[in-house]
Design a protein around this motif. Sequence first.
Motif, PDB file in Angstrom:
ATOM      1  N   TRP A  91     -46.604  26.803 -42.777  1.00  0.00           N
ATOM      2  CA  TRP A  91     -46.585  28.140 -43.362  1.00  0.00           C
ATOM      3  C   TRP A  91     -46.011  29.158 -42.374  1.00  0.00           C
ATOM      4  O   TRP A  91     -45.218  30.027 -42.737  1.00  0.00           O
ATOM      5  N   VAL A 105     -62.469  36.269 -14.262  1.00  0.00           N
ATOM      6  CA  VAL A 105     -62.645  37.707 -14.061  1.00  0.00           C
ATOM      7  C   VAL A 105     -62.847  38.055 -12.572  1.00  0.00           C
ATOM      8  O   VAL A 105     -62.110  38.891 -12.034  1.00  0.00           O
ATOM      9  N   VAL A 126     -53.645  33.975 -34.373  1.00  0.00           N
ATOM     10  CA  VAL A 126     -52.802  34.933 -35.098  1.00  0.00           C
ATOM     11  C   VAL A 126     -52.459  34.396 -36.485  1.00  0.00           C
ATOM     12  O   VAL A 126     -52.574  35.095 -37.489  1.00  0.00           O
ATOM     13  N   ILE A 127     -52.080  33.101 -36.549  1.00  0.00           N
ATOM     14  CA  ILE A 127     -51.716  32.529 -37.850  1.00  0.00           C
ATOM     15  C   ILE A 127     -52.906  32.565 -38.801  1.00  0.00           C
ATOM     16  O   ILE A 127     -52.807  33.016 -39.940  1.00  0.00           O
ATOM     17  N   TRP A 128     -54.064  32.102 -38.316  1.00  0.00           N
ATOM     18  CA  TRP A 128     -55.235  32.063 -39.183  1.00  0.00           C
ATOM     19  C   TRP A 128     -55.709  33.474 -39.533  1.00  0.00           C
ATOM     20  O   TRP A 128     -56.223  33.705 -40.624  1.00  0.00           O
ATOM     21  N   TYR A 138     -54.414  32.325 -21.759  1.00  0.00           N
ATOM     22  CA  TYR A 138     -54.345  33.661 -22.345  1.00  0.00           C
ATOM     23  C   TYR A 138     -55.153  34.653 -21.518  1.00  0.00           C
ATOM     24  O   TYR A 138     -54.652  35.704 -21.114  1.00  0.00           O
ATOM     25  N   MET A 172     -67.879  35.126 -23.373  1.00  0.00           N
ATOM     26  CA  MET A 172     -66.663  35.445 -22.615  1.00  0.00           C
ATOM     27  C   MET A 172     -66.136  36.829 -22.985  1.00  0.00           C
ATOM     28  O   MET A 172     -65.688  37.584 -22.137  1.00  0.00           O
ATOM     29  N   ILE A 230     -47.407  37.355 -28.131  1.00  0.00           N
ATOM     30  CA  ILE A 230     -47.835  37.129 -29.510  1.00  0.00           C
ATOM     31  C   ILE A 230     -49.090  37.937 -29.845  1.00  0.00           C
ATOM     32  O   ILE A 230     -49.200  38.522 -30.926  1.00  0.00           O
ATOM     33  N   PHE A 246     -65.728  40.063 -20.523  1.00  0.00           N
ATOM     34  CA  PHE A 246     -64.442  40.766 -20.437  1.00  0.00           C
ATOM     35  C   PHE A 246     -64.609  42.248 -20.773  1.00  0.00           C
ATOM     36  O   PHE A 246     -64.122  43.120 -20.048  1.00  0.00           O
ATOM     37  N   PRO A 252     -51.044  27.120 -28.387  1.00  0.00           N
ATOM     38  CA  PRO A 252     -51.985  28.040 -27.745  1.00  0.00           C
ATOM     39  C   PRO A 252     -53.001  28.595 -28.741  1.00  0.00           C
ATOM     40  O   PRO A 252     -52.676  28.827 -29.907  1.00  0.00           O
ATOM     41  N   GLN A 253     -54.220  28.807 -28.288  1.00  0.00           N
ATOM     42  CA  GLN A 253     -55.258  29.352 -29.167  1.00  0.00           C
ATOM     43  C   GLN A 253     -54.850  30.700 -29.746  1.00  0.00           C
ATOM     44  O   GLN A 253     -55.205  31.015 -30.879  1.00  0.00           O
ATOM     45  N   VAL A 254     -54.103  31.468 -28.955  1.00  0.00           N
ATOM     46  CA  VAL A 254     -53.667  32.769 -29.461  1.00  0.00           C
ATOM     47  C   VAL A 254     -52.823  32.581 -30.706  1.00  0.00           C
ATOM     48  O   VAL A 254     -52.969  33.314 -31.689  1.00  0.00           O
ATOM     49  N   VAL A 255     -51.939  31.586 -30.654  1.00  0.00           N
ATOM     50  CA  VAL A 255     -51.041  31.354 -31.779  1.00  0.00           C
ATOM     51  C   VAL A 255     -51.828  30.979 -33.021  1.00  0.00           C
ATOM     52  O   VAL A 255     -51.632  31.539 -34.096  1.00  0.00           O
ATOM     53  N   THR A 262     -44.480  33.022 -33.332  1.00  0.00           N
ATOM     54  CA  THR A 262     -45.539  32.000 -33.246  1.00  0.00           C
ATOM     55  C   THR A 262     -44.959  30.606 -33.444  1.00  0.00           C
ATOM     56  O   THR A 262     -45.415  29.647 -32.819  1.00  0.00           O
ATOM     57  N   ARG A 309     -56.427  37.186 -44.295  1.00  0.00           N
ATOM     58  CA  ARG A 309     -56.429  38.551 -44.819  1.00  0.00           C
ATOM     59  C   ARG A 309     -56.787  38.561 -46.302  1.00  0.00           C
ATOM     60  O   ARG A 309     -56.619  37.549 -46.987  1.00  0.00           O
ATOM     61  N   GLN A 338     -60.912  37.816 -28.954  1.00  0.00           N
ATOM     62  CA  GLN A 338     -60.287  39.015 -28.417  1.00  0.00           C
ATOM     63  C   GLN A 338     -59.147  39.498 -29.310  1.00  0.00           C
ATOM     64  O   GLN A 338     -58.967  40.697 -29.509  1.00  0.00           O
ATOM     65  N   VAL A 339     -58.377  38.564 -29.855  1.00  0.00           N
ATOM     66  CA  VAL A 339     -57.238  38.955 -30.669  1.00  0.00           C
ATOM     67  C   VAL A 339     -57.681  39.424 -32.057  1.00  0.00           C
ATOM     68  O   VAL A 339     -57.149  40.389 -32.595  1.00  0.00           O
ATOM     69  N   PHE A 368     -62.347  32.464 -26.059  1.00  0.00           N
ATOM     70  CA  PHE A 368     -62.101  33.882 -25.822  1.00  0.00           C
ATOM     71  C   PHE A 368     -60.954  34.422 -26.677  1.00  0.00           C
ATOM     72  O   PHE A 368     -61.122  35.422 -27.373  1.00  0.00           O
ATOM     73  N   VAL A 387     -53.881  36.068 -40.103  1.00  0.00           N
ATOM     74  CA  VAL A 387     -53.104  36.550 -41.240  1.00  0.00           C
ATOM     75  C   VAL A 387     -53.461  35.766 -42.498  1.00  0.00           C
ATOM     76  O   VAL A 387     -53.587  36.329 -43.584  1.00  0.00           O
ATOM     77  N   TRP A 426     -49.562  26.606 -20.807  1.00  0.00           N
ATOM     78  CA  TRP A 426     -49.039  27.123 -22.073  1.00  0.00           C
ATOM     79  C   TRP A 426     -50.150  27.726 -22.922  1.00  0.00           C
ATOM     80  O   TRP A 426     -49.947  28.617 -23.717  1.00  0.00           O
ATOM     81  N   GLN A 427     -51.358  27.194 -22.755  1.00  0.00           N
ATOM     82  CA  GLN A 427     -52.512  27.698 -23.500  1.00  0.00           C
ATOM     83  C   GLN A 427     -53.072  28.987 -22.899  1.00  0.00           C
ATOM     84  O   GLN A 427     -53.793  29.714 -23.569  1.00  0.00           O
ATOM     85  N   PHE A 466     -44.176  35.717 -37.159  1.00  0.00           N
ATOM     86  CA  PHE A 466     -44.263  34.298 -37.469  1.00  0.00           C
ATOM     87  C   PHE A 466     -43.150  33.510 -36.808  1.00  0.00           C
ATOM     88  O   PHE A 466     -43.344  32.355 -36.405  1.00  0.00           O
TER      89      PHE A 466
END
Lengths: 263, 297
Positions: A13, A112, B127-129, A197, B252, A216, B256, B121-124, A234, B134, B237-238, B233, B131, A194-195, A231
């Motif tokens: 998607w 931290v 972000v996808i999930w 953050y 975490m 991102i 922060f 990455p977890q951030v990716v 990502t 929503r 956070q995102v 985290f 959206v 790569w992970q 997208f």
Amino acid sequence: MLAALYSMMPLIWAVASGLRPGAEIFRYLSPLTIWSLLPRHPTLANLHVLWSGPFARAMANSIFVAGTTVVVGLLLCSTAAFALAVLRFPGKNAVFAIMVVSFLIPFDSIAVPLSSLFRGFHLDNTYTGLVLPGLGNGLAVFLLRQFFLGIPGVLSEAAMVDGLGWWGIYTRIYLPLSRPALIGAGLILFVFQWQAYLWPLLIAPAPNVHVVAIAIANFAGEFQVDYGEMFAATSFAALVPMLIMLFFQRYFAASLATSGSKE
Amino acid sequence: MADGGRRRPPRLGRRQGEWLAAAGFLAPALLAVVVLRLWPTLQAALVAFGVGLSKGPSLANFRFLFADPEFTGSLLTTALYSLLVNPIQIALALALAVLLNRALPGVGLWRTLVLLPVAVPQVVSAVIWGVAMRPDGPLNALFQACGFAQQPFLTSPRQALGSIIIIVSWIGVGYWMTFLIAGMKDIPTQYYEAAAIDGANAWQRFWKITLPLLRRPLTFVLVADTVSNFLVFAPVQVLTKGGPQGSTNLVMNEIFTRAFDQGDTAGAAAATTILVLVVVAVVTIQFRLMLRKDDFS
């Protein structure tokens, strides 16, 4: 099969949405049709915008940071593993235990306080600051040591007779024989970077050292989000490591197996 | 023993330099351990106990921390989250492992597809999930197409934590499954053959053979998964910043926020110290599981 679908669907998607104009992403969702998943008017416009913007820089930063981490980290982890597997010295078991347990303390838990130490050394917003924490990895040391233990000692005995020193034995015998373990350890180091953050968020807030994960997160935090662009970004952030994994997947799985299941 | 036993190191009288060589080979890694793990841990502990100020060490920071409902709330949230996410992930990983350990056509491909999100990455995925969840996103579109009511997901205090669990599991399950499949490969097939002769069905074979013989990798996965879930985290956070109403304020995120939004360095250090203590306890168990009996000889 449902499971594979579940794991791939969000990515499919995302990739599809990266190929749509931003305004179309939520348009075909209700009622659900095939156009909910596939782009109705596929376009590469998002990619053009993306690659001419700051995201290109973030991508380059991420690749550089992850690449450096893999190369230097493999050197650091494999020399340590070599000493722990092959050399004899007093207190070896204690050193091994300390090293692996310390590296198994997840990096994020001390990120931290470490970031304030790093700022004290002016390592904030530098590549050095980004790379350093990824270098030492307990799982990688452990994995390489296990592999080195399996290399017959007669090889180094013979090499010694021929006048090779320890460094020679390490570079000419152990490293060449350990390709699968080195690839597995390299992937572990790569995935870690790569992970990452939390650490880049703490230590590299300046735009010129942004990594992909930060870029991102920033997309998502903007008030006026261009979802098409987001997208597309990502997709890249996901596809680059996935392609690398796809290529080396069996080494990665094998290295996880070494750490998890041996009796 | 798989690695052929411990071989005798060379005894050729050239071993004088060996101690020195070991020091040289180990130096970079030891330096990294000290600078990157032990020093910051010590630093956090010193600040947390107030050492270095005019007064001696004290528990004031910890007392302050535990009197703060926001911190105790985040501990409770983390505990609730851990109690939910770990069993869910492990049950899913186990189910997938059983499923994908069979000799199905193209099983390697399916296994790869399930493992691949590890690299994302977890951030990716967050972000996808984010959206996707929503109100006008595809998940709700799917719900409505199936005749369910629209769900608020991340915006509701009742559903936000569950939504975070779904997002985190998407990455985790394939990873943990890999360990379990490796463990299943070590189970001798004779057991299953014998059970089949005795007329055991698939369910009995799973309970009587697979599960007991998988105890070791399962314990490893449980411990490692628990640690990694303590430290979640990026999705928080995102997507939620701990809200709504603190319902996703995992520890975490709490550390922060305390350190950077509230500037409470001492409180953050005390919270970090508690976190590190818990994690070290769990990791020590993990380390023991990683070693074979003959490893220290």
